[in-house]
Design an enzyme around this catalytic site. Structure first.
Site, PDB file in Angstrom:
ATOM      1  N   ASP A 134       0.848  -1.332   0.092  1.00  0.00           N
ATOM      2  CA  ASP A 134       0.043  -0.079  -0.027  1.00  0.00           C
ATOM      3  C   ASP A 134       1.103   1.025   0.124  1.00  0.00           C
ATOM      4  OD1 ASP A 134      -1.875   1.952   0.919  1.00  0.00           O
ATOM      5  OD2 ASP A 134      -3.114   0.286   1.129  1.00  0.00           O
ATOM      6  N   ASP A 184       3.653   1.881  -4.610  1.00  0.00           N
ATOM      7  CA  ASP A 184       2.698   2.751  -5.302  1.00  0.00           C
ATOM      8  C   ASP A 184       2.334   2.023  -6.628  1.00  0.00           C
ATOM      9  OD1 ASP A 184       1.319   4.329  -6.889  1.00  0.00           O
ATOM     10  OD2 ASP A 184       2.567   6.319  -6.482  1.00  0.00           O
ATOM     11  N   SER A 201     -20.430  -0.199 -10.131  1.00  0.00           N
ATOM     12  CA  SER A 201     -20.289   0.848 -11.080  1.00  0.00           C
ATOM     13  C   SER A 201     -19.775   0.332 -12.581  1.00  0.00           C
ATOM     14  CB  SER A 201     -19.559   2.022 -10.735  1.00  0.00           C
ATOM     15  OG  SER A 201     -18.123   1.675 -10.664  1.00  0.00           O
ATOM     16  N   LYS A 215     -13.646   0.932 -13.509  1.00  0.00           N
ATOM     17  CA  LYS A 215     -13.789  -0.414 -13.046  1.00  0.00           C
ATOM     18  C   LYS A 215     -14.519  -1.245 -14.176  1.00  0.00           C
ATOM     19  CE  LYS A 215     -12.971   0.219  -8.594  1.00  0.00           C
ATOM     20  NZ  LYS A 215     -11.623  -0.666  -8.319  1.00  0.00           N
ATOM     21  N   THR A 248     -16.219   1.607   4.398  1.00  0.00           N
ATOM     22  CA  THR A 248     -14.988   1.604   4.398  1.00  0.00           C
ATOM     23  C   THR A 248     -14.508   3.037   4.449  1.00  0.00           C
ATOM     24  OG1 THR A 248     -14.481   1.812   2.153  1.00  0.00           O
ATOM     25  CG2 THR A 248     -14.400  -0.404   2.955  1.00  0.00           C
ATOM     26  N   SER A 293     -16.386  -3.330  -9.175  1.00  0.00           N
ATOM     27  CA  SER A 293     -17.386  -2.437  -8.621  1.00  0.00           C
ATOM     28  C   SER A 293     -18.776  -2.655  -9.311  1.00  0.00           C
ATOM     29  CB  SER A 293     -17.022  -1.019  -8.733  1.00  0.00           C
ATOM     30  OG  SER A 293     -18.052  -0.253  -8.347  1.00  0.00           O
ATOM     31  N   TYR A 333     -14.531   6.957 -12.331  1.00  0.00           N
ATOM     32  CA  TYR A 333     -14.302   5.696 -11.484  1.00  0.00           C
ATOM     33  C   TYR A 333     -15.010   4.475 -12.211  1.00  0.00           C
ATOM     34  CZ  TYR A 333     -14.911   2.636  -7.448  1.00  0.00           C
ATOM     35  OH  TYR A 333     -14.999   1.774  -6.498  1.00  0.00           O
TER      36      TYR A 333
HETATM   37  N1  LIG Z   1     -16.181   0.469  -0.314  1.00  0.00           N
HETATM   38  C1  LIG Z   1     -16.900  -0.122  -1.276  1.00  0.00           C
HETATM   39  O1  LIG Z   1     -18.384   0.282  -1.152  1.00  0.00           O
HETATM   40  C2  LIG Z   1     -16.489  -0.209  -2.586  1.00  0.00           C
HETATM   41  C3  LIG Z   1     -17.542  -0.279  -3.737  1.00  0.00           C
HETATM   42  C4  LIG Z   1     -16.835  -0.859  -4.829  1.00  0.00           C
HETATM   43  C5  LIG Z   1     -15.559  -1.104  -5.339  1.00  0.00           C
HETATM   44  N2  LIG Z   1     -14.695  -0.893  -4.224  1.00  0.00           N
HETATM   45  C6  LIG Z   1     -13.412  -1.271  -4.435  1.00  0.00           C
HETATM   46  O2  LIG Z   1     -12.641  -1.690  -3.549  1.00  0.00           O
HETATM   47  C7  LIG Z   1     -11.268  -1.756  -3.421  1.00  0.00           C
HETATM   48  C8  LIG Z   1     -10.959  -1.247  -1.875  1.00  0.00           C
HETATM   49  O3  LIG Z   1     -11.534  -0.073  -1.595  1.00  0.00           O
HETATM   50  P1  LIG Z   1     -12.048   0.133   0.025  1.00  0.00           P
HETATM   51  O4  LIG Z   1     -13.567   0.466   0.229  1.00  0.00           O
HETATM   52  O5  LIG Z   1     -11.233  -0.821   0.846  1.00  0.00           O
HETATM   53  O6  LIG Z   1     -11.290   1.617   0.076  1.00  0.00           O
HETATM   54  P2  LIG Z   1     -10.151   1.837   1.195  1.00  0.00           P
HETATM   55  O7  LIG Z   1     -10.095   3.653   0.830  1.00  0.00           O
HETATM   56  O8  LIG Z   1     -10.325   1.799   2.620  1.00  0.00           O
HETATM   57  O9  LIG Z   1      -8.947   1.192   0.741  1.00  0.00           O
HETATM   58  C9  LIG Z   1      -8.095   1.639  -0.432  1.00  0.00           C
HETATM   59  C10 LIG Z   1      -6.674   1.309  -0.268  1.00  0.00           C
HETATM   60  O10 LIG Z   1      -6.113   1.403  -1.373  1.00  0.00           O
HETATM   61  C11 LIG Z   1      -4.830   2.064  -1.129  1.00  0.00           C
HETATM   62  N3  LIG Z   1      -4.438   2.987  -2.507  1.00  0.00           N
HETATM   63  C12 LIG Z   1      -4.855   3.970  -3.090  1.00  0.00           C
HETATM   64  N4  LIG Z   1      -3.922   4.490  -4.074  1.00  0.00           N
HETATM   65  C13 LIG Z   1      -2.939   3.577  -4.100  1.00  0.00           C
HETATM   66  C14 LIG Z   1      -1.816   3.212  -4.887  1.00  0.00           C
HETATM   67  N5  LIG Z   1      -1.593   4.395  -5.973  1.00  0.00           N
HETATM   68  N6  LIG Z   1      -0.933   2.406  -4.792  1.00  0.00           N
HETATM   69  C15 LIG Z   1      -1.272   1.656  -3.575  1.00  0.00           C
HETATM   70  N7  LIG Z   1      -2.348   1.656  -2.735  1.00  0.00           N
HETATM   71  C16 LIG Z   1      -3.097   2.635  -2.957  1.00  0.00           C
HETATM   72  C17 LIG Z   1      -5.194   3.258  -0.120  1.00  0.00           C
HETATM   73  O11 LIG Z   1      -4.120   3.770   0.580  1.00  0.00           O
HETATM   74  C18 LIG Z   1      -6.177   2.395   0.601  1.00  0.00           C
HETATM   75  O12 LIG Z   1      -5.444   1.807   1.743  1.00  0.00           O
HETATM   76  C19 LIG Z   1     -11.318  -0.279  -4.225  1.00  0.00           C
HETATM   77  O13 LIG Z   1     -10.758  -0.866  -5.639  1.00  0.00           O
HETATM   78  C20 LIG Z   1     -12.547   0.440  -4.346  1.00  0.00           C
HETATM   79  O14 LIG Z   1     -12.764   0.796  -5.533  1.00  0.00           O
HETATM   80  C21 LIG Z   1     -14.994  -0.556  -2.932  1.00  0.00           C
END
Ligand SMILES: NC(=O)c1ccc[n+]([C@@H]2O[C@H](COP(=O)([O-])OP(=O)(O)OC[C@H]3O[C@@H](n4cnc5c(N)ncnc54)[C@H](O)[C@@H]3O)[C@@H](O)[C@H]2O)c1
Length: 249
Positions: free
Chosen positions: A37, A63, A143, A158, A189, A141, A154
């Site tokens: 991360d 990254d 989406s 996806k 989250t 997602s 976004y």
């Molecule tokens: N929470 C939801 O309802 C939801 C819905 C659909 C999809 N998602 C997808 O699930 C995944 C996780 O999301 P989440 O809800 O746990 O969000 P979150 O923000 O809690 O976690 C995302 C993580 O990705 C890391 N990150 C961001 N950019 C980065 C980079 N360039 N390099 C390395 N790490 C990086 C962030 O630091 C963070 O720890 C994402 O891909 C998100 O699009 C989440």
């Protein structure tokens, strides 16, 4: 016998949310973990939690928009554990804004993290997954499946993740590597916290993507990712599973 005994999982976005929950879940089922991360503090906390649960863990800053860092991290994982069985592409960013307000740079940035990152990681991991007959689980997602108002960048990213998933599934399925995705929706989250919406939104439009069930925590997505990555998912390839409480049913 645990489902991931002797297996090695590489998880992006492991500092928080679905990535952390997936690390905890796979670790609790026997996987050795390589966690990455950009959020170092959260990453260390996840590593601590997984270690306390008995998992072998390595955590490193990466990254996922940097090709060098991505290839370096995959190499370091294989160097540390000797193999790679499961790549979980979970890191992502969310941008919600009116279509005419999203700049090309913002649009590119969302694609870079959510789509190009998953592509580069899959490319770096593939030689090792071919050896282990492993699998990839991507995080798409809802989406990607239905229009998400204010989510032009976004949702497009996806949609690309879903297409990448199917492409890799057919291109590598014969050689024993599976590639699947989850489509979370309304998961509690940090990404869903705070006021992410722009001003002057159309409430009726937003109803399209409102959860019909209670919001759930990231562990419900982690459970589905674990199933797809495990032997239980051995005949599932190129599939997406909605984990959205029925929102898009
Ligand atoms: N929470 C939801 O309802 C939801 C819905 C659909 C999809 N998602 C997808 O699930 C995944 C996780 O999301 P989440 O809800 O746990 O969000 P979150 O923000 O809690 O976690 C995302 C993580 O990705 C890391 N990150 C961001 N950019 C980065 C980079 N360039 N390099 C390395 N790490 C990086 C962030 O630091 C963070 O720890 C994402 O891909 C998100 O699009 C989440």
């Amino acid at each position: 016998m645990n489902r991931f005994d002797g297996k090695v999982a590489f998880i992006t976005g492991a500092a928080a949310g679905i990535g952390r929950a997936t690390a905890i879940r796979l670790g609790s089922e026997g996987a050795s973990l390589y966690l990455v991360d950009v959020a170092v503090e959260g990453l260390e906390e996840t590593a601590k939690l997984c270690g306390a649960g008995g998992a072998e863990v390595e955590a490193a800053f990466c990254d996922i928009t940097s090709e060098d860092e991505v290839h370096g991290a995959i190499q370091a994982c294989v160097g540390r554990f000797g193999r790679l069985d499961t790549l979980c592409n979970i890191a992502g960013i969310l941008l919600l804004d009116h279509f005419d307000k999203i700049t090309p740079d913002q649009f590119r940035r969302v694609l870079e993290v959510n789509l190009v990152g998953a592509f580069m990681l899959s490319q770096a991991a593939m030689p090792h997954l071919l050896k282990s007959k492993g699998s990839i689980v991507n995080t798409s997602s809802t989406s990607a499946l239905a229009g998400m108002p204010y989510g032009a960048a976004y949702g497009t990213s996806k949609g690309g993740v879903s297409a990448l998933t199917r492409t890799l599934a057919v291109e590598f399925g014969k050689q024993g590597v599976r590639c699947n995705a989850v489509n979370p929706g309304s998961i509690k989250t940090a990404m869903m916290g705070g006021d992410r919406l722009p001003k002057n939104v159309d409430g009726q439009l937003l109803m399209r993507v409102m959860s019909i069930g209670p919001p759930r925590g990231p562990e419900v997505v982690a459970a589905t990712i674990a199933m797809l990555a495990s032997e239980d998912g051995i005949h599932i390839n190129g599939e997406e599973i909605r984990v959205d409480g029925g929102t898009l049913a």
